[in-house]
Scaffold this motif. Sequence first.
Motif, PDB file in Angstrom:
ATOM      1  N   CYS A  12       0.853  -1.203   0.000  1.00 33.22           N
ATOM      2  CA  CYS A  12       0.000   0.000   0.000  1.00 33.22           C
ATOM      3  C   CYS A  12       0.886   1.250   0.000  1.00 33.22           C
ATOM      4  O   CYS A  12       0.990   1.973   1.002  1.00 33.22           O
ATOM      5  CB  CYS A  12      -0.950  -0.009   1.191  1.00 33.22           C
ATOM      6  N   PHE A  13       1.513   1.478  -1.137  1.00 33.92           N
ATOM      7  CA  PHE A  13       2.485   2.570  -1.239  1.00 33.92           C
ATOM      8  C   PHE A  13       1.843   3.937  -1.010  1.00 33.92           C
ATOM      9  O   PHE A  13       2.420   4.797  -0.339  1.00 33.92           O
ATOM     10  CB  PHE A  13       3.166   2.552  -2.626  1.00 33.92           C
ATOM     11  N   ASP A  14       0.664   4.180  -1.596  1.00 34.29           N
ATOM     12  CA  ASP A  14       0.049   5.508  -1.482  1.00 34.29           C
ATOM     13  C   ASP A  14      -0.227   5.863  -0.020  1.00 34.29           C
ATOM     14  O   ASP A  14       0.017   6.990   0.406  1.00 34.29           O
ATOM     15  CB  ASP A  14      -1.257   5.570  -2.279  1.00 34.29           C
ATOM     16  N   GLU A  15      -0.692   4.894   0.729  1.00 37.91           N
ATOM     17  CA  GLU A  15      -0.972   5.115   2.149  1.00 37.91           C
ATOM     18  C   GLU A  15       0.335   5.402   2.891  1.00 37.91           C
ATOM     19  O   GLU A  15       0.386   6.265   3.773  1.00 37.91           O
ATOM     20  CB  GLU A  15      -1.667   3.884   2.758  1.00 37.91           C
ATOM     21  N   PHE A  16       1.389   4.665   2.538  1.00 36.94           N
ATOM     22  CA  PHE A  16       2.699   4.886   3.161  1.00 36.94           C
ATOM     23  C   PHE A  16       3.197   6.305   2.878  1.00 36.94           C
ATOM     24  O   PHE A  16       3.681   7.012   3.774  1.00 36.94           O
ATOM     25  CB  PHE A  16       3.694   3.837   2.648  1.00 36.94           C
ATOM     26  N   GLN A  17       3.058   6.726   1.627  1.00 33.99           N
ATOM     27  CA  GLN A  17       3.524   8.070   1.283  1.00 33.99           C
ATOM     28  C   GLN A  17       2.727   9.134   2.033  1.00 33.99           C
ATOM     29  O   GLN A  17       3.302  10.070   2.604  1.00 33.99           O
ATOM     30  CB  GLN A  17       3.399   8.279  -0.233  1.00 33.99           C
ATOM     31  N   GLN A  18       1.413   8.971   2.077  1.00 38.87           N
ATOM     32  CA  GLN A  18       0.577   9.954   2.771  1.00 38.87           C
ATOM     33  C   GLN A  18       0.899   9.991   4.269  1.00 38.87           C
ATOM     34  O   GLN A  18       1.003  11.060   4.871  1.00 38.87           O
ATOM     35  CB  GLN A  18      -0.915   9.631   2.551  1.00 38.87           C
ATOM     36  N   LEU A  19       1.056   8.809   4.838  1.00 34.53           N
ATOM     37  CA  LEU A  19       1.345   8.739   6.286  1.00 34.53           C
ATOM     38  C   LEU A  19       2.650   9.464   6.621  1.00 34.53           C
ATOM     39  O   LEU A  19       2.704  10.264   7.564  1.00 34.53           O
ATOM     40  CB  LEU A  19       1.414   7.269   6.731  1.00 34.53           C
ATOM     41  N   GLY A  40      11.077   3.186  10.879  1.00 32.57           N
ATOM     42  CA  GLY A  40      11.211   1.767  11.207  1.00 32.57           C
ATOM     43  C   GLY A  40      10.100   1.001  10.489  1.00 32.57           C
ATOM     44  O   GLY A  40       9.021   1.548  10.255  1.00 32.57           O
ATOM     45  N   PHE A  41      10.380  -0.249  10.143  1.00 25.18           N
ATOM     46  CA  PHE A  41       9.387  -1.061   9.441  1.00 25.18           C
ATOM     47  C   PHE A  41       9.248  -2.402  10.142  1.00 25.18           C
ATOM     48  O   PHE A  41      10.249  -3.088  10.377  1.00 25.18           O
ATOM     49  CB  PHE A  41       9.812  -1.265   7.982  1.00 25.18           C
ATOM     50  N   VAL A  42       8.017  -2.772  10.461  1.00 19.33           N
ATOM     51  CA  VAL A  42       7.795  -4.052  11.160  1.00 19.33           C
ATOM     52  C   VAL A  42       7.739  -5.245  10.210  1.00 19.33           C
ATOM     53  O   VAL A  42       7.511  -6.365  10.655  1.00 19.33           O
ATOM     54  CB  VAL A  42       6.505  -4.059  12.017  1.00 19.33           C
ATOM     55  N   GLY A  43       7.984  -4.981   8.910  1.00 17.73           N
ATOM     56  CA  GLY A  43       7.982  -6.108   7.975  1.00 17.73           C
ATOM     57  C   GLY A  43       6.638  -6.279   7.271  1.00 17.73           C
ATOM     58  O   GLY A  43       5.697  -5.516   7.507  1.00 17.73           O
ATOM     59  N   ASP A  44       6.580  -7.284   6.377  1.00 16.60           N
ATOM     60  CA  ASP A  44       5.443  -7.462   5.475  1.00 16.60           C
ATOM     61  C   ASP A  44       5.221  -6.190   4.651  1.00 16.60           C
ATOM     62  O   ASP A  44       4.153  -5.588   4.657  1.00 16.60           O
ATOM     63  CB  ASP A  44       4.176  -7.946   6.208  1.00 16.60           C
ATOM     64  N   LEU A  45       6.274  -5.868   3.909  1.00 15.48           N
ATOM     65  CA  LEU A  45       6.254  -4.699   3.030  1.00 15.48           C
ATOM     66  C   LEU A  45       5.398  -4.963   1.793  1.00 15.48           C
ATOM     67  O   LEU A  45       4.865  -4.027   1.196  1.00 15.48           O
ATOM     68  CB  LEU A  45       7.687  -4.398   2.543  1.00 15.48           C
ATOM     69  N   THR A  46       5.337  -6.232   1.411  1.00 14.79           N
ATOM     70  CA  THR A  46       4.797  -6.596   0.086  1.00 14.79           C
ATOM     71  C   THR A  46       3.591  -7.537   0.215  1.00 14.79           C
ATOM     72  O   THR A  46       3.218  -7.940   1.303  1.00 14.79           O
ATOM     73  CB  THR A  46       5.875  -7.332  -0.721  1.00 14.79           C
ATOM     74  N   ASN A  51       1.223  -1.987  -4.909  1.00  9.34           N
ATOM     75  CA  ASN A  51       2.546  -1.438  -5.280  1.00  9.34           C
ATOM     76  C   ASN A  51       3.679  -1.988  -4.415  1.00  9.34           C
ATOM     77  O   ASN A  51       4.427  -1.216  -3.795  1.00  9.34           O
ATOM     78  CB  ASN A  51       2.514   0.095  -5.164  1.00  9.34           C
ATOM     79  N   SER A  52       3.836  -3.289  -4.409  1.00  8.38           N
ATOM     80  CA  SER A  52       4.847  -3.906  -3.553  1.00  8.38           C
ATOM     81  C   SER A  52       6.261  -3.501  -3.947  1.00  8.38           C
ATOM     82  O   SER A  52       7.104  -3.239  -3.093  1.00  8.38           O
ATOM     83  CB  SER A  52       4.709  -5.427  -3.601  1.00  8.38           C
ATOM     84  N   LEU A  53       6.525  -3.434  -5.256  1.00  2.10           N
ATOM     85  CA  LEU A  53       7.901  -3.158  -5.681  1.00  2.10           C
ATOM     86  C   LEU A  53       8.323  -1.727  -5.332  1.00  2.10           C
ATOM     87  O   LEU A  53       9.470  -1.484  -4.953  1.00  2.10           O
ATOM     88  CB  LEU A  53       8.073  -3.404  -7.184  1.00  2.10           C
TER      89      LEU A  53
END
Length: 244
Positions: A12-19, A40-46, A51-53
């Motif tokens: 969820c790239f768009d949500e990540f960018q907005q956050l 920091g990232f807790v994992g499960d990026l994809t 938009n996983s890549l």
Amino acid sequence: MKIDIIGDIHGCFDEFQQLTKNLGYDWKSGIPIHPDRLLGFVGDLTDRGPNSLKVIDIVWELWKKQLAVYVPGNHCDKLYRYCIGRNVQITHGLETTVAELDALTQQKADAYRKKFIELYEGSPLYQVLDDQQLIIAHAGIKRGDIGKMNKAVKTFVLYGDITGKKHADGTPVRRDWAKYDNGKAWIVYGHTPVKEARFLGHTVNIDTGAVFGGKLTALRYPEIETVSVPSTMPFVQEKFKTFA
Ligand SMILES: [Mn+2]
């Protein structure tokens, strides 16, 4: 240290960018930069999301520049095994990430695979930060396991406190380890989607199910405040865990 830890993004790239914009990060260089904070990232990026890549690309670049810390989730572990050529089942969301890779030229797909392998191999199974006052582990960790690295710890941090039994729908039975946790260092984790970030003692689950139409949540440390953005994905009620 000042760090904003982001829950399970799942493409969820768009949500990540907005956050990150809402948290005061500047994207003009192409990656989110804050004058005095890390990500920091807790994992499960994809997997599962659109938009996983793109998420891999940004996290890899931040990590390479030492602007982020990352721990792998179970989806990351499986994607890693796929990338190094193991025979894994392309299911449970991995199919979306593989489809993104398959749509690229071999050369471009290889570049993404290489980045992800580098990120995964260069990151510990869990992070112990800020003079051991902050732990980041995808599905959590038992206090007694902090500092240990073995197969049982790996299973726990990737999958949680699984019993080996399965529910009627085939999903694994997980014990609610956080309920019995008691300790001073903050344990920040994800993995089990909940509608609101779940605080229990000094543990917090920040997987608010972005890919299932919930929210994407960050935990600001050391403030211990959560900030969320709503998801653009369709809401899937049954994916959210409620606790008795
Ligand atoms: Mn997970």
